[in-house]
Each structure stands twice: as structure tokens, then as C-alpha cells.
Design an enzyme around this catalytic site. Structure first.
Site, PDB file in Angstrom:
ATOM      1  CB  SER A  13      -7.558   3.003   2.376  1.00 32.05           C
ATOM      2  OG  SER A  13      -6.521   3.638   3.068  1.00 32.05           O
ATOM      3  CG  ASP A  41      -3.781  -1.825   7.282  1.00 31.59           C
ATOM      4  OD1 ASP A  41      -3.119  -0.788   7.443  1.00 31.59           O
ATOM      5  OD2 ASP A  41      -4.865  -1.849   6.676  1.00 31.59           O
ATOM      6  CG  HIS A  90      -3.371  -0.204   3.865  1.00 31.09           C
ATOM      7  ND1 HIS A  90      -4.489   0.065   4.610  1.00 31.09           N
ATOM      8  CD2 HIS A  90      -3.373   0.702   2.841  1.00 31.09           C
ATOM      9  CE1 HIS A  90      -5.136   1.093   4.079  1.00 31.09           C
ATOM     10  NE2 HIS A  90      -4.480   1.489   3.000  1.00 31.09           N
TER      11      HIS A  90
END
Length: 355
Positions: free
Chosen positions: A169, A263, A293
Site C-alpha cells: 500500500s 481494491d 485491500h
């Protein structure tokens, strides 16, 4: 209402519980952000039934790297307990959390797993975060810490000439930025970059940002809040130090890009992998289906969590060890299903359209 469609029942139950217990970042003031950073998942059952265990055969050590303004940035060092012949390869790990939340301690299950399975010296960087430290502080901290680790790896039992950078991320964003900056500024050379659902485009132009805007764990509202904290008014959102997709990509180390199909930033990763290949960089792209995610942080309650970790270990081993396999070119794009098969996946072009 969150959109939980398409996930397995166990994954749905887990992320619904996380969403119910956590306060989204857009509703946190500064004091709330500081409190949220201090919260970690306990390294005991039943929590480890979700995250995986912290490997007992790996010791956790503390170190610190001085960065360009003189601040000592803490490092969390994971090193296998059993001695190995010669120094270990090194993985610099950069945690996720939107440049606002998260900590290296929360990644002990993953970092200890990598340290044990590769085996390797895995160094997680506690870079400074927004809103107290907006961009580009986190990126600069990660670049400087990676340089320090390369120069001092020998004292930790590692080999700074065999080093990779990895992150998920926001950490995937920072890992990509580190790879670009080190290439531009004379090293140290990296053998690989492993990017797990990386955020690569702060303009939020990826189609999935709209298509998956209300998914669990990360929503469009949270994305806006994270970006506003990290990139204050006046920030050039196309500057490669915050949006690596807009940087020069040739000459970068081989990449593994892993994305989650459900996501909002799925297409950030896909677009980055496609752009790397267009620049001549070997890049493997795997899109994991039926997961949101953050799924790499709760691998034992998703159908593909073990496969994702195995792919990550295999890629890093191949790039970092002489006997790990070929360090070769790009492999076909794969889409991982819950049963573990792989099928061709949709690729997005760097401009964001499908091809």
C-alpha cells in the site's frame, strides 16, 4: 454501506469485524491518529489465526538509521536465529497505513516469515508519518534508511550488495520511490522490488478508484483523507516522489507487483507493472481475486493468502540468492483464483484504459 460482494464468507466476516471496530481515518483528529498508531494486533491466538504467527526462529533486534536532517529513524531488524554460512541477503521493508497509520511492529508476522523462509535479514523502517511530517519526509526517511542499511548490513549479519525493497500500500509506494531515487542518485543498487497493492498515482486516476470506491478496509473517502494528510495543498501530485507512476522507469530492478481485485488501488499496481514492462523492466504482475485491500496482512482468512506469501518468498529468493532460480525477464501476468490456478488477467495501460 460497505460493499462485501465477491469475497469468501470467512474473509467477509473478518473484514466486516475490522471495519466495525476501527474508526476510519477520515473521522480521526490528530490525537486519534496518534492513538491509532499505538494499537497493534497481539501476537497470540486467536489473532495469529488471522495474521499468521511471529516466527520463533527469528530474533527481533532494534537499530536506528540517521537520516538527512539528523533524526534517528528506528529500525526493526528480523534475523534468523540459526547461524548461516556467510552474510544473509537483505530485505528493507516499508509498512503500509496511508503514510499516516501503521508501524513496523504490526508487520512482525510477515517480516519474520520472510526472514525465516528466504532466509534473509529483514529490516523494517519506522519512517515519520503525516500529518506531523507530510511528503516528502516519509520518502526521504526511507531512502536514507535504505542507504544506511546497505552500508551497515555487515554489522547486522547481512550483505548490503544483495538487497531488495518491499512494501504494501503506502509502503509499496515508498518502495517504488526508493528504487527510483537510488537508481538516480548512484545507489546502492537493489536486486529487486516487491510491491504489494502499491499506491502509485496520487491523482487517483485509476478506474478502480471509482469502481471499487466503497470496499472494506480502504474506501475512496479514506483514500482522500490519507492523501490530504500526506500531500498538503500545493503538492504536485504528479511528482514521482509521491506518485512513482509518473517517474522515469527504465533501469529499475526487477519487480513483483501483487494486487487485490476488490481494491480501489488495484489499477495503480496494474498500471505500474505495465509501465515498468514498457520501460524494459522485468515485472511480474499477479492480481489476487476475491480479496480486498490489505489481504496480505490477514492471509489465513483469505483463499489466496498462502499463495501470495509463497509467490513473494519465491520471487525474492530468486532475485537475492545465487541458487534461488533465474533472475530473468518478465513472466506472464497471472490472476490468482482461490483454488490456486492462474489465468490471464486484465491489464490496464499506463494511461488507465483497458487493453
Amino acid at each position: 454501506m460497505r460493499d462485501y460482494r465477491g469475497m469468501s464468507p470467512l474473509t467477509t466476516l473478518t473484514v466486516a469485524l475490522v471495519d466495525a471496530l476501527d474508526t476510519p481515518v477520515e473521522r480521526l483528529d490528530r490525537d486519534g491518529i496518534v492513538r491509532a498508531r499505538a494499537e497493534t494486533v497481539p501476537a497470540r491466538a486467536p489473532f495469529t489465526w488471522v495474521t499468521g504467527p511471529v516466527r520463533r526462529e527469528v530474533a527481533v533486534l532494534a537499530a536506528a538509521a540517521p537520516v538527512r536532517d539528523g533524526t534517528p529513524v528506528p529500525l526493526r531488524v528480523h534475523r534468523p536465529v540459526v547461524p548461516h554460512a556467510g552474510p544473509l541477503p537483505v530485505v528493507v521493508h516499508l509498512h503500509g497505513g496511508g503514510w499516516v497509520l501503521g508501524s513496523p511492529m504490526g508487520y512482525d508476522p510477515l517480516c519474520s516469515h520472510l526472514a525465516a523462509e528466504l532466509p534473509a535479514l529483514v529490516v523494517s523502517v519506522e519512517y515519520r508519518m503525516a500529518p506531523e511530517h507530510p511528503a516528502p519526509t516519509a520518502a526521504h526517511d526511507c531512502v536514507d534508511a535504505t542507504r544506511w542499511v546497505a552500508g551497515h548490513a555487515g554489522g547486522l549479519g547481512g550483505d548490503g550488495t544483495r538487497m531488495a525493497v518491499a512494501g504494501d500500500s503506502a509502503g509499496g509506494n515508498l518502495a517504488a520511490v526508493v528504487a527510483q531515487v537510488l537508481r538516480d542518485e548512484g545507489g546502492p543498487a537493489l536486486a529487486a522490488q516487491a510491491l504489494i497493492y502499491p499506491a502509485t498515482d496520487m491523482t487517483m486516476s485509476s478506474p478502480s478508484v471509482t469502481e471499487q470506491s466503497n470496499r472494506p478496509i480502504l474506501s475512496r473517502r479514506s483514500m482522500d483523507a490519507f492523501r490530504d494528510h500526506y500531500c498538503p495543498p500545493g503538492t504536485d501530485l504528479t511528482d514521482p516522489v509521491v506518485s512513482p507512476l509518473f517517474g522515469r522507469l527504465d533501469g529499475l530492478p526487477p519487480a513483483l507487483v501483487q494486487t487485490a481485485d476488490l481494491d480501489p488501488i488495484r489499477d495503480d499496481g496494474i498500471r505500474y507493472a505495465v509501465a515498468l514492462r514498457a520501460a524494459g523492466v522485468p515485472a511480474r504482475l499477479t492480481n489476487y481475486r476475491r480479496v480486498p485491500h490489505g489481504f496480505a496482512s490477514f492471509p489465513l482468512v483469505t483463499p489466496v493468502g498462502r499463495a501470495q506469501r509463497a509467490e513473494l518468498v519465491g520471487f525474492l529468493r530468486a532475485q537475492l540468492t545465487a541458487d534461488g532460480g533465474p533472475a530473468g525477464g518478465a513472466t506472464p501476468t497471472r490472476e490468482a483464483t482461490p483454488a490456486g490456478e492462474a489465468t490471464p488477467t486484465r491489464e490496464a495501460t499506463p494511461a488507465g484504459g483497458a487493453r
